[in-house]
Design a protein around this motif. Sequence first.
Motif, PDB file in Angstrom:
ATOM      1  N   ALA A  41       8.544 -20.413 -17.449  1.00  0.00           N
ATOM      2  CA  ALA A  41       7.258 -19.638 -17.459  1.00  0.00           C
ATOM      3  C   ALA A  41       7.296 -18.449 -16.287  1.00  0.00           C
ATOM      4  CB  ALA A  41       6.244 -20.546 -16.935  1.00  0.00           C
ATOM      5  N   ARG A  42       8.339 -18.861 -15.138  1.00  0.00           N
ATOM      6  CA  ARG A  42       8.351 -17.947 -14.115  1.00  0.00           C
ATOM      7  C   ARG A  42       8.997 -16.712 -14.760  1.00  0.00           C
ATOM      8  NH1 ARG A  42      10.049 -18.911  -7.886  1.00  0.00           N
ATOM      9  NH2 ARG A  42      10.216 -16.594  -7.288  1.00  0.00           N
ATOM     10  N   GLY A  43       9.912 -16.752 -15.276  1.00  0.00           N
ATOM     11  CA  GLY A  43      10.498 -15.675 -15.914  1.00  0.00           C
ATOM     12  C   GLY A  43       9.944 -14.953 -17.001  1.00  0.00           C
ATOM     13  N   ALA A  44       9.270 -15.599 -17.956  1.00  0.00           N
ATOM     14  CA  ALA A  44       8.354 -14.952 -18.748  1.00  0.00           C
ATOM     15  C   ALA A  44       7.139 -14.006 -17.925  1.00  0.00           C
ATOM     16  CB  ALA A  44       7.334 -15.744 -19.531  1.00  0.00           C
ATOM     17  N   TYR A  45       6.803 -14.947 -16.832  1.00  0.00           N
ATOM     18  CA  TYR A  45       5.589 -13.851 -15.889  1.00  0.00           C
ATOM     19  C   TYR A  45       5.868 -12.722 -15.312  1.00  0.00           C
ATOM     20  CZ  TYR A  45       2.658 -13.061 -11.806  1.00  0.00           C
ATOM     21  OH  TYR A  45       1.810 -12.446 -10.942  1.00  0.00           O
ATOM     22  N   GLU A  46       7.249 -12.935 -14.741  1.00  0.00           N
ATOM     23  CA  GLU A  46       7.915 -11.728 -13.871  1.00  0.00           C
ATOM     24  C   GLU A  46       8.199 -10.723 -14.775  1.00  0.00           C
ATOM     25  OE1 GLU A  46      10.804 -13.514 -11.711  1.00  0.00           O
ATOM     26  OE2 GLU A  46       9.771 -14.405 -10.316  1.00  0.00           O
ATOM     27  N   ASN A  47       8.701 -10.890 -15.917  1.00  0.00           N
ATOM     28  CA  ASN A  47       9.040  -9.794 -16.753  1.00  0.00           C
ATOM     29  C   ASN A  47       7.686  -9.082 -17.310  1.00  0.00           C
ATOM     30  OD1 ASN A  47      12.133  -9.495 -17.543  1.00  0.00           O
ATOM     31  ND2 ASN A  47      11.755 -11.659 -17.331  1.00  0.00           N
ATOM     32  N   ALA A  48       6.582 -10.066 -17.742  1.00  0.00           N
ATOM     33  CA  ALA A  48       5.589  -9.432 -18.374  1.00  0.00           C
ATOM     34  C   ALA A  48       4.728  -8.630 -17.213  1.00  0.00           C
ATOM     35  CB  ALA A  48       4.537 -10.509 -18.755  1.00  0.00           C
ATOM     36  N   LEU A  49       4.733  -9.035 -15.807  1.00  0.00           N
ATOM     37  CA  LEU A  49       3.997  -8.273 -15.017  1.00  0.00           C
ATOM     38  C   LEU A  49       4.853  -6.958 -14.713  1.00  0.00           C
ATOM     39  CD1 LEU A  49       2.230  -7.695 -12.462  1.00  0.00           C
ATOM     40  CD2 LEU A  49       3.793  -9.071 -11.150  1.00  0.00           C
ATOM     41  N   ASP A  50       6.166  -7.007 -14.576  1.00  0.00           N
ATOM     42  CA  ASP A  50       7.099  -5.854 -14.582  1.00  0.00           C
ATOM     43  C   ASP A  50       6.726  -4.666 -15.741  1.00  0.00           C
ATOM     44  OD1 ASP A  50       9.218  -4.161 -13.248  1.00  0.00           O
ATOM     45  OD2 ASP A  50      10.320  -4.626 -15.088  1.00  0.00           O
ATOM     46  N   TYR A  51       6.717  -5.357 -16.758  1.00  0.00           N
ATOM     47  CA  TYR A  51       6.513  -4.520 -18.077  1.00  0.00           C
ATOM     48  C   TYR A  51       4.839  -3.740 -17.968  1.00  0.00           C
ATOM     49  CZ  TYR A  51       5.672  -3.103 -23.023  1.00  0.00           C
ATOM     50  OH  TYR A  51       5.462  -2.301 -23.972  1.00  0.00           O
ATOM     51  N   THR A  52       3.797  -4.488 -17.589  1.00  0.00           N
ATOM     52  CA  THR A  52       2.761  -3.824 -17.607  1.00  0.00           C
ATOM     53  C   THR A  52       2.544  -2.802 -16.484  1.00  0.00           C
ATOM     54  OG1 THR A  52       1.861  -5.896 -16.075  1.00  0.00           O
ATOM     55  CG2 THR A  52       1.530  -6.142 -18.485  1.00  0.00           C
TER      56      THR A  52
ATOM     57  N   ILE B  62      -5.727  -6.889 -19.216  1.00  0.00           N
ATOM     58  CA  ILE B  62      -4.683  -7.216 -18.836  1.00  0.00           C
ATOM     59  C   ILE B  62      -4.300  -8.230 -17.556  1.00  0.00           C
ATOM     60  CG2 ILE B  62      -2.183  -6.389 -18.309  1.00  0.00           C
ATOM     61  CD1 ILE B  62      -2.977  -6.199 -21.039  1.00  0.00           C
ATOM     62  N   GLN B  63      -5.144  -7.486 -16.574  1.00  0.00           N
ATOM     63  CA  GLN B  63      -4.979  -8.407 -15.109  1.00  0.00           C
ATOM     64  C   GLN B  63      -5.731  -9.803 -15.468  1.00  0.00           C
ATOM     65  OE1 GLN B  63      -7.000  -6.295 -11.867  1.00  0.00           O
ATOM     66  NE2 GLN B  63      -5.393  -4.418 -12.069  1.00  0.00           N
ATOM     67  N   ASN B  64      -6.563  -9.670 -16.097  1.00  0.00           N
ATOM     68  CA  ASN B  64      -7.117 -11.264 -16.515  1.00  0.00           C
ATOM     69  C   ASN B  64      -5.840 -12.329 -16.942  1.00  0.00           C
ATOM     70  OD1 ASN B  64      -9.403 -13.547 -16.722  1.00  0.00           O
ATOM     71  ND2 ASN B  64      -8.554 -13.228 -18.896  1.00  0.00           N
ATOM     72  N   HIS B  65      -5.112 -11.641 -17.951  1.00  0.00           N
ATOM     73  CA  HIS B  65      -4.127 -12.474 -18.364  1.00  0.00           C
ATOM     74  C   HIS B  65      -3.080 -12.719 -17.217  1.00  0.00           C
ATOM     75  CE1 HIS B  65      -4.937 -12.636 -22.662  1.00  0.00           C
ATOM     76  NE2 HIS B  65      -5.133 -11.313 -22.985  1.00  0.00           N
ATOM     77  N   LEU B  66      -2.759 -11.818 -16.686  1.00  0.00           N
ATOM     78  CA  LEU B  66      -1.658 -12.054 -15.532  1.00  0.00           C
ATOM     79  C   LEU B  66      -2.150 -13.007 -14.521  1.00  0.00           C
ATOM     80  CD1 LEU B  66      -0.853  -8.255 -15.062  1.00  0.00           C
ATOM     81  CD2 LEU B  66       0.650  -9.963 -15.953  1.00  0.00           C
ATOM     82  N   VAL B  67      -3.487 -12.974 -14.094  1.00  0.00           N
ATOM     83  CA  VAL B  67      -3.992 -13.927 -13.002  1.00  0.00           C
ATOM     84  C   VAL B  67      -4.268 -15.307 -13.626  1.00  0.00           C
ATOM     85  CG1 VAL B  67      -5.980 -14.639 -11.860  1.00  0.00           C
ATOM     86  CG2 VAL B  67      -5.261 -12.136 -11.906  1.00  0.00           C
ATOM     87  N   GLU B  68      -4.439 -15.554 -15.061  1.00  0.00           N
ATOM     88  CA  GLU B  68      -4.469 -16.771 -15.771  1.00  0.00           C
ATOM     89  C   GLU B  68      -2.900 -17.266 -15.587  1.00  0.00           C
ATOM     90  OE1 GLU B  68      -6.461 -18.746 -17.138  1.00  0.00           O
ATOM     91  OE2 GLU B  68      -8.393 -17.639 -17.096  1.00  0.00           O
ATOM     92  N   MET B  69      -2.039 -16.389 -15.968  1.00  0.00           N
ATOM     93  CA  MET B  69      -0.461 -16.797 -16.081  1.00  0.00           C
ATOM     94  C   MET B  69      -0.002 -17.472 -14.708  1.00  0.00           C
ATOM     95  SD  MET B  69       0.873 -13.876 -18.587  1.00  0.00           S
ATOM     96  CE  MET B  69       2.587 -13.911 -17.898  1.00  0.00           C
ATOM     97  N   LEU B  70      -0.498 -16.536 -13.758  1.00  0.00           N
ATOM     98  CA  LEU B  70       0.075 -16.884 -12.213  1.00  0.00           C
ATOM     99  C   LEU B  70      -0.754 -18.157 -11.741  1.00  0.00           C
ATOM    100  CD1 LEU B  70       1.426 -15.966  -9.723  1.00  0.00           C
ATOM    101  CD2 LEU B  70      -0.506 -14.832  -9.144  1.00  0.00           C
ATOM    102  N   SER B  71      -2.055 -18.487 -12.103  1.00  0.00           N
ATOM    103  CA  SER B  71      -2.686 -19.769 -11.781  1.00  0.00           C
ATOM    104  C   SER B  71      -2.019 -21.060 -12.160  1.00  0.00           C
ATOM    105  CB  SER B  71      -4.307 -19.469 -12.410  1.00  0.00           C
ATOM    106  OG  SER B  71      -4.872 -18.408 -11.760  1.00  0.00           O
TER     107      SER B  71
ATOM    108  N   THR C 196       3.511 -23.965 -19.684  1.00  0.00           N
ATOM    109  CA  THR C 196       4.790 -23.087 -20.254  1.00  0.00           C
ATOM    110  C   THR C 196       4.313 -22.333 -21.424  1.00  0.00           C
ATOM    111  OG1 THR C 196       6.326 -24.098 -18.806  1.00  0.00           O
ATOM    112  CG2 THR C 196       7.002 -22.635 -20.517  1.00  0.00           C
ATOM    113  N   ARG C 197       3.823 -23.145 -22.272  1.00  0.00           N
ATOM    114  CA  ARG C 197       3.621 -22.581 -23.824  1.00  0.00           C
ATOM    115  C   ARG C 197       2.279 -21.368 -23.683  1.00  0.00           C
ATOM    116  NH1 ARG C 197       2.310 -26.975 -28.485  1.00  0.00           N
ATOM    117  NH2 ARG C 197       3.680 -25.793 -29.868  1.00  0.00           N
ATOM    118  N   ASP C 198       1.407 -21.897 -22.782  1.00  0.00           N
ATOM    119  CA  ASP C 198       0.310 -20.614 -22.673  1.00  0.00           C
ATOM    120  C   ASP C 198       0.689 -19.601 -21.979  1.00  0.00           C
ATOM    121  OD1 ASP C 198      -2.725 -20.297 -22.488  1.00  0.00           O
ATOM    122  OD2 ASP C 198      -2.280 -19.961 -20.524  1.00  0.00           O
ATOM    123  N   ILE C 199       1.723 -19.663 -20.958  1.00  0.00           N
ATOM    124  CA  ILE C 199       2.163 -18.658 -20.110  1.00  0.00           C
ATOM    125  C   ILE C 199       3.012 -17.734 -20.947  1.00  0.00           C
ATOM    126  CG2 ILE C 199       3.771 -18.002 -18.199  1.00  0.00           C
ATOM    127  CD1 ILE C 199       2.686 -20.382 -16.555  1.00  0.00           C
ATOM    128  N   VAL C 200       3.836 -18.183 -21.538  1.00  0.00           N
ATOM    129  CA  VAL C 200       4.896 -17.391 -22.426  1.00  0.00           C
ATOM    130  C   VAL C 200       4.057 -16.767 -23.301  1.00  0.00           C
ATOM    131  CG1 VAL C 200       6.845 -18.769 -22.083  1.00  0.00           C
ATOM    132  CG2 VAL C 200       5.459 -19.132 -24.131  1.00  0.00           C
TER     133      VAL C 200
END
Length: 453
Positions: free
Chosen positions: A323-334, A350-359, A396-400
């Motif tokens: 989940a962390r790898g997916a989040y970090e790559n997605a944040l960098d991409y955005t 987009i920020q809403n998705h990122l915050v949900e992932m980080l939460s 993790t499924r939700d984050i990816v």
Amino acid sequence: MAGTLEKIRQAYRLFKSIDFDQLNKLSRKVDLQKIMEGFSKLDDKQLKGLMKMMDGGGKKEKVLPEINADFYELHLRLSDEDRALQLKVREFMEREIKPIVNNYWLHDEFPYEVIPKFAELDVCGLTYQGYGCPGKSFLMEGIIAMEMGRVDASIATFFGVQSGLAMGSIYGCGSEEQKQEWLPGMQQFKTIGAFGLTEPEVGSGAAGGLTVTAQRTADGWVLNGQKKWIGNAPFADVTVIWAKDLGDGEVKGFLVRKGTPGFNVEKIKGKMALRIVQNGLITLENCVVEEKDRLQNANSFRDTARVLQMTRAGVAWMAVGCARGAYENALDYTRRRKQFGRPIASFQLIQNHLVEMLSNLTAMQSLVFRLSELQDQGLLKDEHASLAKVFCSLRTRDIVSRAREVMGGNGILLEHNVARFVADAEAIYSYEGTKEINSLIVGRAITGFSAFV
């Protein structure tokens, strides 16, 4: 007069930023004295505009915050030594694994050339005492699983099978002679291990439904049956096989050496997840194993379950890494991807998705951190490990999924380092106990009633 002098000073600063060659060339084209006189006649607004123009329009590159998926700074609870080890593993994964992982994942192959490099990390069998093992905490074992999963879940799985399931079976259930024979070589990756429990028709029902049998004979034990989904099996030097003793009906463990007659492995192909992991279908046909290769302290499925409990916590940490790898790559991409003239990270949705992932990620990290603390304190129970496996693999499924979503169509391309996590999360969700089985373990603990068939 004072205002005129200040304007001349500003003009001087402008020209000072021009090197001598540029000034010399400029003097041939224009009358610098007239330009200086002209500066003295500019009002403040005109002068500010000129300064802004000379400064490239006044636009400075925005300094973005560091990408920090450890939002609650849990690493601050580590000692300096443990933090250094965490960063050492992170640097290894970034340097040795990340550049090659997509190609190997795509071609369903394993990078055998990196195996000796793992030995240099000296983290295999991290929590075991003796036999060349570091003897560190379960917390650090979990953090290392996360760091590996953060780059690639397949490599983390390979390591987990070697260090956890295979070595753990020998460390927890083997005789002293067996530990001395196998563990030092496995710790240095000179010997590769596999763990054979799951069968073609038996996954969740392994506790009482194993179909691989072991029969005692004068020559030792004869094993018959099949095992499926066995990680590392196609190239392992030794495979732990769990089988039902036809004599007393109990589950026992056996160390089957590579090349033993009657022991055959076929690589499983066509997987959509964990494609780097080399899974095998093992067929045992009158495979003879000597008594000295029976795990001497494995006498029932309860002993098998102790190994699974220990490694299930590691799988929860691995889910956090994925989940962390997916989040970090997605944040960098955005932050790099622009649409409508702006980075898409600047848009509300987009920020809403990122915050949900980080939460979710922060909740997962906090949970597994406490889980490993319980393990280090000797307080870990089956239900603790099962709750972590359920929650972390589900989140993790939700984050990816959100990581892929914020990347749009590019999210399905390997080159953007999220598509692998999306696929691999599906395997993590199922192995080491499905959501349903682990939920029933927790349910039994909190209600006092067993809902197992």
